[in-house]
Write a protein that holds these residues in place. Structure first.
Motif, PDB file in Angstrom:
ATOM      1  N   ASN A 142       0.786  -1.224  -0.002  1.00  0.00           N
ATOM      2  CA  ASN A 142      -0.258  -0.181   0.090  1.00  0.00           C
ATOM      3  C   ASN A 142       1.405   0.708  -0.414  1.00  0.00           C
ATOM      4  N   GLU A 143       1.991   1.339  -1.060  1.00  0.00           N
ATOM      5  CA  GLU A 143       3.150   2.514  -0.671  1.00  0.00           C
ATOM      6  C   GLU A 143       3.349   3.185   0.709  1.00  0.00           C
ATOM      7  N   THR A 144       3.337   1.560   1.329  1.00  0.00           N
ATOM      8  CA  THR A 144       4.463   1.694   3.046  1.00  0.00           C
ATOM      9  C   THR A 144       5.475   1.563   2.499  1.00  0.00           C
ATOM     10  N   GLY A 170       6.072  10.893   6.577  1.00  0.00           N
ATOM     11  CA  GLY A 170       6.981  10.258   7.234  1.00  0.00           C
ATOM     12  C   GLY A 170       7.715  10.549   8.948  1.00  0.00           C
ATOM     13  N   PHE A 219       6.675  12.226  -0.655  1.00  0.00           N
ATOM     14  CA  PHE A 219       6.081  11.075   0.911  1.00  0.00           C
ATOM     15  C   PHE A 219       6.071  12.074   1.842  1.00  0.00           C
ATOM     16  N   ILE A 279       9.085   4.805   9.427  1.00  0.00           N
ATOM     17  CA  ILE A 279       8.081   4.199   8.611  1.00  0.00           C
ATOM     18  C   ILE A 279       7.596   5.879   7.356  1.00  0.00           C
ATOM     19  N   ASP A 280       8.287   5.798   5.967  1.00  0.00           N
ATOM     20  CA  ASP A 280       7.754   6.600   4.520  1.00  0.00           C
ATOM     21  C   ASP A 280       5.834   5.958   4.046  1.00  0.00           C
ATOM     22  N   LYS A 281       5.272   6.925   4.070  1.00  0.00           N
ATOM     23  CA  LYS A 281       3.945   6.503   3.170  1.00  0.00           C
ATOM     24  C   LYS A 281       4.328   7.521   1.976  1.00  0.00           C
ATOM     25  N   SER A 282       3.548   6.940   0.623  1.00  0.00           N
ATOM     26  CA  SER A 282       3.630   7.569  -0.468  1.00  0.00           C
ATOM     27  C   SER A 282       2.175   8.278  -0.485  1.00  0.00           C
TER      28      SER A 282
END
Lengths: 231, 167
Positions: A73-75, A125, A123, A106-109
């Motif tokens: 999930n783009e994480t 995070g 992103f 954590i990075d989230k797009s």
């Protein structure tokens, strides 16, 4: 100042170029990868801006690297590490310090990928970071206002610093499996009192030890390993 | 496709320029020290008259530090002032000051401050300094009446009176 502004304009221009680039490469998702395949990526990064800063500064040097792994999930799970040192050599204050640090988070797009091979991302995070810091003995002199000079030495101090970071940035795939990108970071020191009275002027991975909050940035070059896992 | 590659190269070039720009702006130099690092011993002069304490403006005051190589005038001919800021030496536990309320004719007095020293770190920009804790004040009584400690802590904090001198 004008040359800096021009450089910044060039920098911002690059984002519009990237957007056009991705538009031109847009391919329908169904045409590229089988639906059952789950893309995997492990990306190794190295902060090249530190090398430039090390050249330009006589007081401090540091190196930073990291790796991120695509979860789903783009994480991305991200781990970063580095080390550095500083040499304070003022007329009235002299000491050295060095440290290593580790960050994890954590990075989230923020954008959905436009096709399966689209690994570029913007992103946000967070990170939790720990740094082991060693400050050597500090030699000082003071002026008493009457022309008198006093001098002395304060003992060395070892301690562990903890800080939290909010971060954001971009990664652009310049060539196959090769990325460039940047991070901006807002850092919040969680245990400033542990540093004692003489707080190090520079902590690699964090910044100025005297401040409870810090702003920092990174310019990364990264290389990715990719494979597909079938379920 | 050639256009896309061109854009990638341009993005890389711009990114490199930005990296150099940020690096050039982040070379550390010592920040300026924007706070006082020499604590002042603040002295106020008063008279006890008709059951009340009133400020006394000294007409032509002289304060001389006696604890350096030779006497050093800190105030000379200070006219109509009743607040004075003196300094203590971090190399000794005592500091002697000579006070003459009116340099024209009044007698001289010697005031001796006895204190403890405490090393204090201000910042990397300002370095170290000392705070002091007054324990006793001794004085001759040629012209002045008495000297009392009002606030023991001598630091760089503003607006604090440490010693009251009564005439």
């Amino acid at each position: 100042m004008s040359k800096y502004s021009f450089s910044l304009l060039l920098f911002l221009l690059s984002f519009s170029c990237i957007a056009q680039d991705q538009d031109s490469l847009a391919v329908p998702a169904k045409a590229s990868a089988p639906a059952a395949a789950h893309p995997k990526q492990l990306r190794f990064s190295f902060d090249v801006a530190r090398i430039l800063m090390n050249r330009l500064s006589e007081q401090k040097s540091s190196y930073e690297g990291g790796l991120d792994y695509y979860l789903k999930n783009e994480t991305y799970f991200t781990a970063e590490f580095g080390s550095g040192n500083s040499v304070i050599d003022y007329p009235d204050l002299k000491y050295k310090s060095n440290n290593i640090f580790v960050r994890a988070g954590i990075d989230k797009s923020l954008f959905e990928r436009r096709y399966p091979q689209d690994w570029g991302m913007g992103f946000i995070g967070f990170r939790y970071a720990v740094g082991m810091i060693n400050r050597n003995e500090a030699a000082y002199t003071t002026n008493d206002g009457l022309g008198g000079i006093t001098s002395g030495i304060t003992p060395a101090h070892r301690f562990t610093a903890h800080w939290f970071e909010l971060t954001g940035g971009m990664r652009v795939e310049l060539f196959k499996n090769t990325f460039a990108g940047w991070n901006v970071r807002f850092k919040f020191l969680l245990n400033q009192k542990a540093m004692g009275e003489l707080k190090p002027a520079y902590i690699a991975g964090y910044g100025a030890g005297e401040k409870g909050t810090a702003f920092d940035y990174n310019f990364y070059l990264a290389f990715a390993l990719r494979w597909s896992a079938k379920h | 496709m050639a256009k896309a590659k061109c854009h990638s190269i341009l993005a890389g070039l711009c990114w490199s320029v930005a990296a150099v720009w940020f690096a050039a702006c982040n070379t550390a130099v010592r920040n300026p020290c924007l706070e006082p690092t020499v604590p002042k011993l603040n002295v106020g002069c008063y008279q006890y008259r008709a059951g009340a304490v009133t400020d006394t403006l000294l007409p032509n005051a002289v304060f001389v530090s006696l604890d350096i190589d030779s006497a050093r005038y800190w105030y000379y001919g200070a006219d109509k002032i009743n607040k004075f800021a003196l300094v203590l030496s971090p190399r000794r536990d005592t500091a002697r000051w000579l006070l003459q309320a009116d340099s024209g004719f009044s007698q001289m007095d010697t005031i001796t401050f006895i204190y403890e020293r405490k090393l204090k770190f201000y910042s990397n920009a300002c370095g170290y300094g000392y705070d002091f804790l007054l324990s006793r004040v001794l004085s001759s009584r040629n012209n002045l009446d008495s000297v009392t400690i009002f606030t023991k802590e001598v630091s760089t904090k503003a607006g604090i009176e440490n010693v009251k001198i009564f005439f």
